[in-house]
Structure formats: structure tokens, C-alpha cells
Design a protein around this motif. Sequence first.
Motif, PDB file in Angstrom:
ATOM      1  N   THR A 135      -6.068  16.142   2.629  1.00 39.28           N
ATOM      2  CA  THR A 135      -5.400  15.789   1.367  1.00 39.28           C
ATOM      3  C   THR A 135      -6.355  15.918   0.185  1.00 39.28           C
ATOM      4  OG1 THR A 135      -5.936  13.437   1.656  1.00 39.28           O
ATOM      5  CG2 THR A 135      -3.841  14.221   2.548  1.00 39.28           C
ATOM      6  N   ARG A 136      -7.652  15.764   0.402  1.00 33.86           N
ATOM      7  CA  ARG A 136      -8.618  15.852  -0.685  1.00 33.86           C
ATOM      8  C   ARG A 136      -8.811  17.281  -1.166  1.00 33.86           C
ATOM      9  NH1 ARG A 136     -11.433  12.068   2.859  1.00 33.86           N
ATOM     10  NH2 ARG A 136     -11.188   9.956   2.027  1.00 33.86           N
ATOM     11  N   ILE A 137      -8.353  18.250  -0.366  1.00 36.08           N
ATOM     12  CA  ILE A 137      -8.472  19.650  -0.801  1.00 36.08           C
ATOM     13  C   ILE A 137      -7.101  20.233  -1.130  1.00 36.08           C
ATOM     14  CG2 ILE A 137     -10.586  20.067   0.498  1.00 36.08           C
ATOM     15  CD1 ILE A 137      -8.944  21.343   2.681  1.00 36.08           C
ATOM     16  N   GLY A 138      -6.118  19.359  -1.354  1.00 37.07           N
ATOM     17  CA  GLY A 138      -4.838  19.798  -1.857  1.00 37.07           C
ATOM     18  C   GLY A 138      -3.718  19.905  -0.865  1.00 37.07           C
ATOM     19  N   VAL A 139      -3.930  19.550   0.379  1.00 35.31           N
ATOM     20  CA  VAL A 139      -2.883  19.632   1.401  1.00 35.31           C
ATOM     21  C   VAL A 139      -2.064  18.342   1.357  1.00 35.31           C
ATOM     22  CG1 VAL A 139      -2.400  19.908   3.847  1.00 35.31           C
ATOM     23  CG2 VAL A 139      -4.315  21.127   2.801  1.00 35.31           C
ATOM     24  N   GLU A 140      -0.755  18.464   1.529  1.00 35.97           N
ATOM     25  CA  GLU A 140       0.094  17.280   1.572  1.00 35.97           C
ATOM     26  C   GLU A 140      -0.248  16.426   2.789  1.00 35.97           C
ATOM     27  OE1 GLU A 140       4.143  18.370   1.532  1.00 35.97           O
ATOM     28  OE2 GLU A 140       4.124  19.124  -0.545  1.00 35.97           O
ATOM     29  N   LEU A 141      -0.055  15.103   2.622  1.00 35.94           N
ATOM     30  CA  LEU A 141      -0.391  14.185   3.718  1.00 35.94           C
ATOM     31  C   LEU A 141       0.478  14.473   4.948  1.00 35.94           C
ATOM     32  CD1 LEU A 141      -1.979  11.798   4.779  1.00 35.94           C
ATOM     33  CD2 LEU A 141      -0.276  10.282   3.732  1.00 35.94           C
ATOM     34  N   GLU A 142       1.783  14.786   4.732  1.00 36.55           N
ATOM     35  CA  GLU A 142       2.655  15.085   5.864  1.00 36.55           C
ATOM     36  C   GLU A 142       2.179  16.335   6.615  1.00 36.55           C
ATOM     37  OE1 GLU A 142       3.635  14.400   2.901  1.00 36.55           O
ATOM     38  OE2 GLU A 142       4.923  12.610   3.040  1.00 36.55           O
ATOM     39  N   ALA A 143       1.710  17.344   5.876  1.00 38.70           N
ATOM     40  CA  ALA A 143       1.195  18.558   6.529  1.00 38.70           C
ATOM     41  C   ALA A 143      -0.071  18.246   7.324  1.00 38.70           C
ATOM     42  CB  ALA A 143       0.924  19.635   5.482  1.00 38.70           C
TER      43      ALA A 143
ATOM     44  N   ALA B 100      -6.646  14.206   8.596  1.00 39.08           N
ATOM     45  CA  ALA B 100      -5.502  14.356   7.690  1.00 39.08           C
ATOM     46  C   ALA B 100      -5.869  13.925   6.266  1.00 39.08           C
ATOM     47  CB  ALA B 100      -4.320  13.541   8.209  1.00 39.08           C
ATOM     48  N   LEU B 101      -6.619  12.825   6.129  1.00 38.32           N
ATOM     49  CA  LEU B 101      -7.049  12.394   4.799  1.00 38.32           C
ATOM     50  C   LEU B 101      -7.998  13.406   4.171  1.00 38.32           C
ATOM     51  CD1 LEU B 101      -7.671   8.555   5.196  1.00 38.32           C
ATOM     52  CD2 LEU B 101      -5.797   9.702   4.018  1.00 38.32           C
ATOM     53  N   ALA B 102      -8.885  13.986   4.983  1.00 39.34           N
ATOM     54  CA  ALA B 102      -9.807  14.985   4.453  1.00 39.34           C
ATOM     55  C   ALA B 102      -9.056  16.204   3.928  1.00 39.34           C
ATOM     56  CB  ALA B 102     -10.809  15.394   5.531  1.00 39.34           C
TER      57      ALA B 102
ATOM     58  N   PHE C  57       0.846  -1.187   0.000  1.00 40.41           N
ATOM     59  CA  PHE C  57       0.000   0.000   0.000  1.00 40.41           C
ATOM     60  C   PHE C  57       0.883   1.238   0.000  1.00 40.41           C
ATOM     61  CE2 PHE C  57      -4.374  -1.444   1.564  1.00 40.41           C
ATOM     62  CZ  PHE C  57      -4.219  -2.696   0.996  1.00 40.41           C
ATOM     63  N   SER C  58       0.326   2.317  -0.535  1.00 42.84           N
ATOM     64  CA  SER C  58       0.981   3.611  -0.383  1.00 42.84           C
ATOM     65  C   SER C  58       0.691   4.144   1.024  1.00 42.84           C
ATOM     66  CB  SER C  58       0.476   4.595  -1.441  1.00 42.84           C
ATOM     67  OG  SER C  58      -0.901   4.872  -1.213  1.00 42.84           O
ATOM     68  N   LEU C  59       1.369   5.239   1.353  1.00 44.55           N
ATOM     69  CA  LEU C  59       1.159   5.799   2.698  1.00 44.55           C
ATOM     70  C   LEU C  59      -0.273   6.284   2.857  1.00 44.55           C
ATOM     71  CD1 LEU C  59       2.271   6.628   5.433  1.00 44.55           C
ATOM     72  CD2 LEU C  59       3.041   8.785   4.414  1.00 44.55           C
ATOM     73  N   ALA C  60      -0.809   6.939   1.822  1.00 48.46           N
ATOM     74  CA  ALA C  60      -2.197   7.413   1.915  1.00 48.46           C
ATOM     75  C   ALA C  60      -3.157   6.253   2.059  1.00 48.46           C
ATOM     76  CB  ALA C  60      -2.527   8.255   0.681  1.00 48.46           C
ATOM     77  N   GLN C  61      -2.927   5.156   1.306  1.00 44.04           N
ATOM     78  CA  GLN C  61      -3.800   3.988   1.419  1.00 44.04           C
ATOM     79  C   GLN C  61      -3.672   3.327   2.791  1.00 44.04           C
ATOM     80  OE1 GLN C  61      -2.291   1.816  -1.961  1.00 44.04           O
ATOM     81  NE2 GLN C  61      -3.979   2.496  -3.300  1.00 44.04           N
TER      82      GLN C  61
END
Length: 646
Positions: free
Chosen positions: A518-526, A514-516, A490-494
Motif C-alpha cells: 500500500t505504501r507504493i500505491g497498491v490498494e489494500l484489497e489487492a 500487504a501494508l508494504a 480504526f480504519s481497515l489499514a490501521q
Amino acid sequence: MTKLRALIGLVTAGLAVVWPSTAQADGTPSARIDSVVVTPGQASFVLTTANVPSKLDATTVRVYADDTALPAQVTPVGNRTTAAAPPRAVIIVLDTSGSMAGSGIAAARQAALSYLTGLPNDVQAGLLTFSDQPRLVVRPTTSRNSVRNALARVQAAGDTALYDAVSSAVAALDAARLGPSAQRRLVVLSDGVDTSSKTPLTSVARQLATDHIPADVVAFRYGSDDASAAQRIAAASGGRTLTARNAAELTAAFASVARNFTARAKIDLTVPAELAGRRVSLRLTIGSVSAKTSVTFAAIPPTPRATPSPTPAAQPAAPRRTVWSWQLLALLSGVFVAVLLAIVLLRWQGARHDTGRRLAQQIDRYGPRRDESAASDSESAAARTAVGLIGHALRASGAEQGLAKRLDLADVKRKPAEWALFTLCGAAALTAVLVLAGVDLLLSAPIGLVVGWLVQHLSLSIRIARRRAAFSEQLPDRLQLIVGSLRSGFSLAQAVDALVRDGTQPAAGEFSRALAETRIGVELEAGLNHVAERMECEDLRWVVMATRIQREVGGNLAEVLHNTVDTMRERAATRRHVRALSAEGRLSGYVIVALPIVLGTWLTITKPQYMSPLFTTAPGVVMLAGGAALIVVGAFWIRALIKVEA
């Protein structure tokens, strides 16, 4: 003008020497009847005597109405609480110059002790000694032991500052602030003429006459010395001059001046029926001393046929009961409204979040309508109105966003307005309890609001702290789940999405944020870094840092996270081990800090008279503030000792 006043003072003092007040100068026994109160079948008055050697009791006091003897109950007035009587005070001005050394000071000490014994209990006695300079040893007090202990320590040495001593004694009586109706006297003992005073005799005589303070001067072993100064001091305001050549005469002189203070007693009479309504000559005798006055006894009212009206003493209580009843009724009404509003809000909130009930209501639209819907709509309207008003107030004050953030962190499914309304209801209930306990309404309302705010603030803080602690405890296991997903391809997001679908709270809810993002353009690490800031989790910050480093330099992310998880688990085990080792110290700190607070509160509630000096006197307030400061310092000190960084 100054010379004229001085001349008038000299003439006044001279006339006082020529014509002293006979009532005080010769010690003639006297008695007076004051404060007569008559009621049906009863009468009472205050007996005031002077220079009467007999003790005031039922065996010595006889009361007559014309020629009829009346039964009398005699209660000596030994303190100010027994009857309304002005305070009384005396200062013993004792010569401790060198000429009094040896047998002189011993005789003076013994005479002063016998004088204290002869004083009535309510008379405040003080002690001022003088040689080269006057010194106030004991301020006027009803504690005879204080004066006795001070007399035991006096020593004789130096010159004689008689005039300065009398002036200082008058100033001490003025400083006592006994009131304009107080009886004040001086008893001066000196064995010689003044040799070192800075205050002139004329000033002393004028001061005594102006303040109306009689001074009884005992001239001890004067011999051929001129006693005119002592006589002038005594005569300035109606005192007496007594001479004593030896210790026995000195003791007798002090016993004589002790009788200048009047003895008082409250006399209660039983009036026979044949004297009711009559005006009589009330006569009282104590041995050879008598006093009389005219009194009209109260008539005995006829027996009423109907229910008697309230007595004058009971009538003023009716308005207070009425006011109290209205206050209690208004308060209980307010509490009832607050509780009703809270119940309505709970029902409305429960209906809003109950999916099954909403579905049943939607299906119910196709069937017959029920009457309960109107009541439900009215409840919802009332709740919405209250919540809307509170919400508008929160928005106007700028507190809505802060409260919403805290509610979100605590995972409380309430709007800020709803939470504030619950807080107000709790404050109203506490206010009602305080008023019913006897606390004033103007004080109860602020206390209720402050305590209500503190309770809701602490409850949210505790829920936030517990949620953050639970997140930190779950983080290693959740990260291990991510490591397993990464090793499966899996990827990190998955992998984070798999963690969210696992549903373990609060970790799943926070990672879903954090996943929400990422859906609006924010990096997963942020997004993960934002979660770390919300949860104040240093371990998650390290995970984000490791992820960013791995993205920049490459490597096996699953292995990096696996090592991070092992480190976190070892740190958690070490932290728990440290807490176990420091448990005894933490418990000791809690006990040591809580013991004075709990014990002080218990004593204040159970024995307020024992603890009242801590709150009503300056030394007590200082001790209380010092104790509170030491408790705070000790709490921080214990915390520093038992805190171990893991």
C-alpha cells in the motif's frame, strides 16, 4: 551345386553305415586323463570315462607313478561348478504312434525312466514325442522330475513321423545354445518305419552329420520291418542301433545307451618327496580299464631366508588395492572440503545476522586489534567465493528466482546460493557413504545429487505447507483482532497495522507485505489478495471479496468480517471433525500402501536370492510393474474414499 552337395551327403551317410564309429558303436569302455595341474607336493587332473560300469570313487580308482602307488582323492563331477567341464544334454525322442498303445507305451515309459536314473546329474535331459507330428514336451533341463512327470502323461495314437521328430530334436538342441564344446546326443525309440514325415531321410542324416549329434536308435518290436532307416539315422554321426523285442530288452537297451555319457571325476594326488621334480609315467586303472600320460612333478622349493614375495594369485590384487586407496583418499578429501566449507558458511552467516556481534566488532575498532580478525576475514572470503560461484551458476541456469521464491515462502533466511551450497554438501556426504558401502563411484555421484535435490525440495515443500497451514489456523483469530480494531474506530489499514504490530507469525509477516504494497500505491484489497495467493488461503480470498463488496454497497465492515470469522471457525471445526472420523481410514491406507514396499525392500536386502527373479526375469519384471501400478491405483482409490470436502 545343390545336386553335388546332396550326392556328397549321400556318400557320407553311406560310408557312415559301412564304417560306423567303433568307440560309440560297440560301447567299449575307455578312460582319459585331462587337465593335469602340478604344484609342490600336489597334483590333480580330470578323469573322463565312457561305458565304464564301475562307480568312480577311491575304492575303484587306482593311480600309479611308474610303479609307486599314490594316495588319491576322487571327487565325482556332478555339476559344472565342481570343475571346468562342458555342458551335456540329451533329448529322448519317444514314439507315441498308435502301434505303441497298451503294453508298448508302458514299456517305453519304464525304459525311459530307468534311462534317466542312469544319467549323470549334470546331463540336461529333454523329451520329444511324435506320432503324426513331433512335439517338444520338455526342453533340456537338469530337473529329472519335469521329464518324469511328462512321461507319465504320454498317450499313444496316430501315425509315425520318425524323420520329422529327429529333425525337430536336432533343432531343439541347437536352440538350447549349449556352446560349441557341449556334448549332445539323441536317444530315439520307435517301433516301426516312418509313415507320415515331410522331411526326407537324406536331410535328417545330413543334419545329424553336420551338427555332430550322435543318435542312438532303439528299434522296438520291429519284427519283419526294414530297420535300414533306423541304422542310417544311428550311423549318420556315430550313434548305435539296438534292437529290443520285449520290455526287459528295451530297459536293457536304454541302460546301455545311458553309459554313452562319460562319467567324470576330479583326482587330487599327494606326491611324495622322492618323486618331486621327476618325470614319471602316470597310470590310472579302473578295473580292467586303464589310461596313462607323462607328468613332471613340481620340485619342492628351498625354505626362503627372507620374507617371501607375494604369490602370483595375490599380485593382481595389489593394483586394485592401490586404485581403491586413491579413490577413497580423493573421496574423503572432497567430503572434508565440503564439510569445512559448510562450517565456514554457517559461521559467516551467523556473524552476518548477529547484531550484537557486529556492534562488538564496531566498538572493537577503537581498541587494540586482535589476531583472530585475519582468520575471520579469510573464512569470510572463502565463503563469499563459494557462494558467489554457486550464485553465478544459478543465475546462468535461470533457477535463482524460483528457488528464492520457495525460500521466502518457507521463511528460510538463506540466499539461494547458500541453500544450493548446503544441498551440494549433503549430496557429497551421501556419495561418500554410498562409496564406502561398496557402490561404484560413477553410480554413487548421480544418486547423491538426485537424493540431495529431492531432500531439499521436500524439506522446503514441507516447511511451506506447514507455514500455510499455520497461517490458515491463525487467520480467524487475526481477523477477530481486526474486527475489534474496526469497532474501536480504526480504519481497515490501521487495523491491519495493529495486527502486524502484534507480531504473531506467520500472519504478521504476511500482512506486513500487504501494508508494504500500500505504501507504493497498491490498494489494500489487492495486497491482501496477493497474500491469499501466496498462502493459498481460500478463506482470505473470501474476506477480500467481502471487503470489496462492502466498499461498493456500504454497510458495517466489522459486522461483515465478524460473520465471516464465525463461518471460518465453523468450517475449521467441521474439517477437524471429519479428519478425526477418517483417521482410521487414512491410517489403514498408509499401512496398506507401505506394507508391500517395506516388506519387499527388507526381503531384497536380507534375501536377495529369493527376490532376484523379480528383477532378472521377464515374468518377474512384469509382476513387479503390475504390483507397483496396483499399489498406485489402490492409493488413489483409498484417498478418494477417505477424502471429504468440508
